[in-house]
Design a protein around this motif. Structure first.
Motif, PDB file in Angstrom:
ATOM      1  N   ASP A  90      65.429  46.979  10.231  1.00  0.00           N
ATOM      2  CA  ASP A  90      64.868  46.395   8.893  1.00  0.00           C
ATOM      3  C   ASP A  90      64.219  46.325   7.632  1.00  0.00           C
ATOM      4  OD1 ASP A  90      67.538  45.426   9.826  1.00  0.00           O
ATOM      5  OD2 ASP A  90      66.797  43.977  11.344  1.00  0.00           O
ATOM      6  N   VAL A  91      62.731  46.548   8.808  1.00  0.00           N
ATOM      7  CA  VAL A  91      61.368  46.567   8.225  1.00  0.00           C
ATOM      8  C   VAL A  91      60.931  48.446   8.549  1.00  0.00           C
ATOM      9  CG1 VAL A  91      58.870  45.374   7.707  1.00  0.00           C
ATOM     10  CG2 VAL A  91      61.153  44.428   8.201  1.00  0.00           C
ATOM     11  N   SER A  92      60.125  48.734   7.088  1.00  0.00           N
ATOM     12  CA  SER A  92      59.228  49.789   6.962  1.00  0.00           C
ATOM     13  C   SER A  92      58.055  49.400   7.731  1.00  0.00           C
ATOM     14  CB  SER A  92      59.726  50.547   6.172  1.00  0.00           C
ATOM     15  OG  SER A  92      59.424  52.212   6.351  1.00  0.00           O
ATOM     16  N   ILE A  93      57.273  50.013   8.803  1.00  0.00           N
ATOM     17  CA  ILE A  93      55.350  49.042   8.552  1.00  0.00           C
ATOM     18  C   ILE A  93      55.179  50.690   8.573  1.00  0.00           C
ATOM     19  CG2 ILE A  93      54.288  47.933   9.987  1.00  0.00           C
ATOM     20  CD1 ILE A  93      56.048  46.378  10.482  1.00  0.00           C
ATOM     21  N   ILE A  94      53.858  51.292   8.583  1.00  0.00           N
ATOM     22  CA  ILE A  94      52.493  52.030   8.375  1.00  0.00           C
ATOM     23  C   ILE A  94      51.569  50.938   8.618  1.00  0.00           C
ATOM     24  CG2 ILE A  94      52.470  51.816   5.761  1.00  0.00           C
ATOM     25  CD1 ILE A  94      52.435  54.892   6.741  1.00  0.00           C
ATOM     26  N   SER A  95      50.379  51.759   9.616  1.00  0.00           N
ATOM     27  CA  SER A  95      49.450  51.287   9.366  1.00  0.00           C
ATOM     28  C   SER A  95      48.572  50.861   8.677  1.00  0.00           C
ATOM     29  CB  SER A  95      48.605  52.114  11.064  1.00  0.00           C
ATOM     30  OG  SER A  95      48.811  53.149  10.416  1.00  0.00           O
ATOM     31  N   VAL A  96      47.443  50.176   8.354  1.00  0.00           N
ATOM     32  CA  VAL A  96      46.102  50.649   7.387  1.00  0.00           C
ATOM     33  C   VAL A  96      46.062  51.733   7.146  1.00  0.00           C
ATOM     34  CG1 VAL A  96      44.162  50.022   6.311  1.00  0.00           C
ATOM     35  CG2 VAL A  96      45.713  48.439   7.190  1.00  0.00           C
ATOM     36  N   PRO A  97      45.597  52.833   8.572  1.00  0.00           N
ATOM     37  CA  PRO A  97      44.756  54.555   8.633  1.00  0.00           C
ATOM     38  C   PRO A  97      46.270  55.188   8.149  1.00  0.00           C
ATOM     39  CG  PRO A  97      43.733  53.529  10.543  1.00  0.00           C
ATOM     40  CD  PRO A  97      45.215  52.022   9.781  1.00  0.00           C
ATOM     41  N   GLY A  98      46.964  54.899   8.495  1.00  0.00           N
ATOM     42  CA  GLY A  98      48.018  56.275   8.294  1.00  0.00           C
ATOM     43  C   GLY A  98      48.320  55.796   6.507  1.00  0.00           C
ATOM     44  N   CYS A  99      48.095  54.696   6.114  1.00  0.00           N
ATOM     45  CA  CYS A  99      49.639  54.392   5.266  1.00  0.00           C
ATOM     46  C   CYS A  99      48.263  55.278   3.823  1.00  0.00           C
ATOM     47  CB  CYS A  99      48.590  53.000   4.429  1.00  0.00           C
ATOM     48  SG  CYS A  99      49.131  52.544   2.475  1.00  0.00           S
ATOM     49  N   PHE A 100      46.761  55.442   4.408  1.00  0.00           N
ATOM     50  CA  PHE A 100      45.868  55.868   3.533  1.00  0.00           C
ATOM     51  C   PHE A 100      45.517  57.589   4.112  1.00  0.00           C
ATOM     52  CE2 PHE A 100      43.711  51.124   2.827  1.00  0.00           C
ATOM     53  CZ  PHE A 100      43.603  51.196   1.857  1.00  0.00           C
ATOM     54  N   LEU A 101      46.036  57.549   5.040  1.00  0.00           N
ATOM     55  CA  LEU A 101      46.319  59.149   5.030  1.00  0.00           C
ATOM     56  C   LEU A 101      47.264  59.719   4.232  1.00  0.00           C
ATOM     57  CD1 LEU A 101      45.881  59.750   8.949  1.00  0.00           C
ATOM     58  CD2 LEU A 101      44.214  60.388   7.528  1.00  0.00           C
ATOM     59  N   GLN A 102      47.997  58.933   4.475  1.00  0.00           N
ATOM     60  CA  GLN A 102      50.132  59.238   3.595  1.00  0.00           C
ATOM     61  C   GLN A 102      49.362  59.525   2.006  1.00  0.00           C
ATOM     62  OE1 GLN A 102      52.792  56.558   2.939  1.00  0.00           O
ATOM     63  NE2 GLN A 102      54.187  57.844   4.127  1.00  0.00           N
ATOM     64  N   MET A 103      48.332  58.479   1.757  1.00  0.00           N
ATOM     65  CA  MET A 103      47.972  58.355  -0.007  1.00  0.00           C
ATOM     66  C   MET A 103      47.130  59.595  -0.246  1.00  0.00           C
ATOM     67  SD  MET A 103      45.973  55.816  -1.813  1.00  0.00           S
ATOM     68  CE  MET A 103      46.350  54.372  -0.839  1.00  0.00           C
ATOM     69  N   HIS A 104      46.606  60.314   0.892  1.00  0.00           N
ATOM     70  CA  HIS A 104      45.390  61.153   0.396  1.00  0.00           C
ATOM     71  C   HIS A 104      46.298  62.314   0.264  1.00  0.00           C
ATOM     72  CE1 HIS A 104      42.101  63.498   0.384  1.00  0.00           C
ATOM     73  NE2 HIS A 104      42.260  63.937   1.697  1.00  0.00           N
ATOM     74  N   PHE A 105      47.036  62.576   1.478  1.00  0.00           N
ATOM     75  CA  PHE A 105      47.508  63.772   1.454  1.00  0.00           C
ATOM     76  C   PHE A 105      48.508  64.368   0.528  1.00  0.00           C
ATOM     77  CE2 PHE A 105      45.903  64.201   5.562  1.00  0.00           C
ATOM     78  CZ  PHE A 105      45.389  64.833   6.394  1.00  0.00           C
ATOM     79  N   PHE A 106      49.410  62.776   0.533  1.00  0.00           N
ATOM     80  CA  PHE A 106      50.244  63.437  -1.101  1.00  0.00           C
ATOM     81  C   PHE A 106      49.587  63.199  -2.349  1.00  0.00           C
ATOM     82  CE2 PHE A 106      52.874  61.073  -3.714  1.00  0.00           C
ATOM     83  CZ  PHE A 106      54.309  61.975  -4.072  1.00  0.00           C
ATOM     84  N   MET A 107      47.900  62.929  -2.649  1.00  0.00           N
ATOM     85  CA  MET A 107      48.007  63.062  -3.863  1.00  0.00           C
ATOM     86  C   MET A 107      47.186  64.816  -3.558  1.00  0.00           C
ATOM     87  SD  MET A 107      46.025  59.935  -5.211  1.00  0.00           S
ATOM     88  CE  MET A 107      45.117  59.637  -3.661  1.00  0.00           C
ATOM     89  N   GLN A 108      46.673  65.676  -2.347  1.00  0.00           N
ATOM     90  CA  GLN A 108      46.391  66.332  -2.784  1.00  0.00           C
ATOM     91  C   GLN A 108      47.617  67.690  -2.532  1.00  0.00           C
ATOM     92  OE1 GLN A 108      43.916  67.301   1.242  1.00  0.00           O
ATOM     93  NE2 GLN A 108      43.837  69.116   1.215  1.00  0.00           N
ATOM     94  N   LEU A 109      48.146  67.457  -1.850  1.00  0.00           N
ATOM     95  CA  LEU A 109      49.188  68.541  -1.781  1.00  0.00           C
ATOM     96  C   LEU A 109      49.859  68.895  -3.289  1.00  0.00           C
ATOM     97  CD1 LEU A 109      50.631  67.777   2.030  1.00  0.00           C
ATOM     98  CD2 LEU A 109      49.141  70.220   1.074  1.00  0.00           C
ATOM     99  N   ASN A 110      50.266  67.309  -3.875  1.00  0.00           N
ATOM    100  CA  ASN A 110      50.723  67.456  -4.842  1.00  0.00           C
ATOM    101  C   ASN A 110      49.913  68.541  -6.431  1.00  0.00           C
ATOM    102  OD1 ASN A 110      52.135  66.815  -7.307  1.00  0.00           O
ATOM    103  ND2 ASN A 110      50.825  64.875  -8.539  1.00  0.00           N
ATOM    104  N   CYS A 111      48.607  67.930  -6.172  1.00  0.00           N
ATOM    105  CA  CYS A 111      47.355  68.581  -6.736  1.00  0.00           C
ATOM    106  C   CYS A 111      47.179  69.743  -6.556  1.00  0.00           C
ATOM    107  CB  CYS A 111      45.395  67.937  -6.878  1.00  0.00           C
ATOM    108  SG  CYS A 111      44.404  68.717  -7.519  1.00  0.00           S
TER     109      CYS A 111
END
Length: 308
Positions: A90-111
């Protein structure tokens, strides 16, 4: 009362990913489509990595293609599994550290993907413009340095963006209106002035796109000049060696700009599009790769028959 400086600047402990909730209460069709696409991405790119280990495919082009396939696998894995899990809850939850790790690796791998495409463009330039010196220029050491440079460049670019976002206070609301922890969506939740964040993110986004873009364009301008001096037969053969790479570059640099109400769905589809198409495009355009895949499948077929 303890000074406020003793506390972490992040006040929320998790984020809610709300981006896919607009698809309905039972979004099984998009779930199946996304799952099927992810399986094909994993299977197709893993097949290329496995097949490239063949001794007949140890040219620089296949070395770079192997790295590109690895990036595509990890790039989609940073977001798609979490999105698939979100469909089932019903709700998709992500921890704060997990969120910033996901953000960083998404941008890094895209680059990283764009940087490897730049390296592949240089490889095509050397192969077409300096064919007699190709093996002496594209040595194993040079290939390793080029790949290390691509990974180093892509590691540096998102670091300032992620760092400055991590230092901002987040005290609520904590609902990210996206399918994953997209930087612009998370930035809106900061309880602080983010004007500096906007400038930093725009600068490094431009840097990560313009530098590879200019180098790729330069490589193909030089290739075009070289092709103009060749005969029709040589020109066609040279064009065929570049066709797959040109197709992938065109897809990578043609990101659509949809309206706000469909932005999330288009972003999800686009993020999976290039990793989905890369193995298809390179397989269809490359006879050596096709033949190696065919031999690999034939080699495994007798074992499957005997096991049954």
């Amino acid at each position: 009362m303890e000074p406020i400086s003793h506390y972490s600047p992040i006040f929320v402990s998790f984020f809610i990913l709300q981006g896919l909730s607009s698809l309905g209460d039972r979004p099984m069709i998009p779930f199946v489509i996304l799952l099927l696409g992810y399986v094909i991405i994993l299977g197709g790119n893993s097949m290329i990595i496995f097949v490239v280990q063949n001794k007949a495919l140890h040219s620089p082009m296949y070395f770079f293609l192997c790295h590109l396939s690895f990036v595509d696998i990890v790039y989609t894995t940073t977001t798609i599994p979490k999105m698939l899990a979100g469909f089932l809850s019903d709700v998709s939850i992500i921890s704060v550290p997990g969120c910033f790790l996901q953000m960083h690796f998404f941008m890094q791998l895209n680059c990283t993907g764009h940087a490897i495409l730049t390296v592949m463009a240089y490889d095509r330039y050397v192969a077409i413009c300096h064919p007699l010196h190709y093996t002496s220029i594209m040595t194993r050491r040079v290939q390793t340095l080029l790949i290390a440079g691509a990974w180093g460049f892509s590691t540096f670019c998102p670091l300032p963006v992620t760092t400055i976002a991590l230092l901002r206070p987040y005290c609520g609301p904590n609902v990210v209106k996206h399918g994953w922890c997209d930087f612009s969506s998370v930035r809106r939740l900061a309880c602080a002035d983010t004007s500096v964040d906007n400038i930093v993110s725009l600068f490094f986004a431009a840097l990560s796109l313009l530098i590879p873009g200019v180098l790729i364009l330069t490589s193909y301008v030089l290739i075009g000049i070289s092709l103009s001096r060749m005969g029709a037969g040589q020109r066609l053969k040279a064009f065929r060696t570049c066709a797959a790479h040109l197709t992938v570059v065109s897809i990578s640099y043609n990101c659509p700009q949809p309206k706000e109400d469909v932005r999330i769905i288009v972003a999800v589809l686009y993020a999976a599009l290039t990793p989905f198409l890369n193995p298809v495009i390179y397989s269809l355009r490359n006879k050596e790769l096709q033949e190696s895949i065919r031999r690999t499948l034939v080699r495994f077929r007798p074992a499957t028959v005997l096991a049954s």
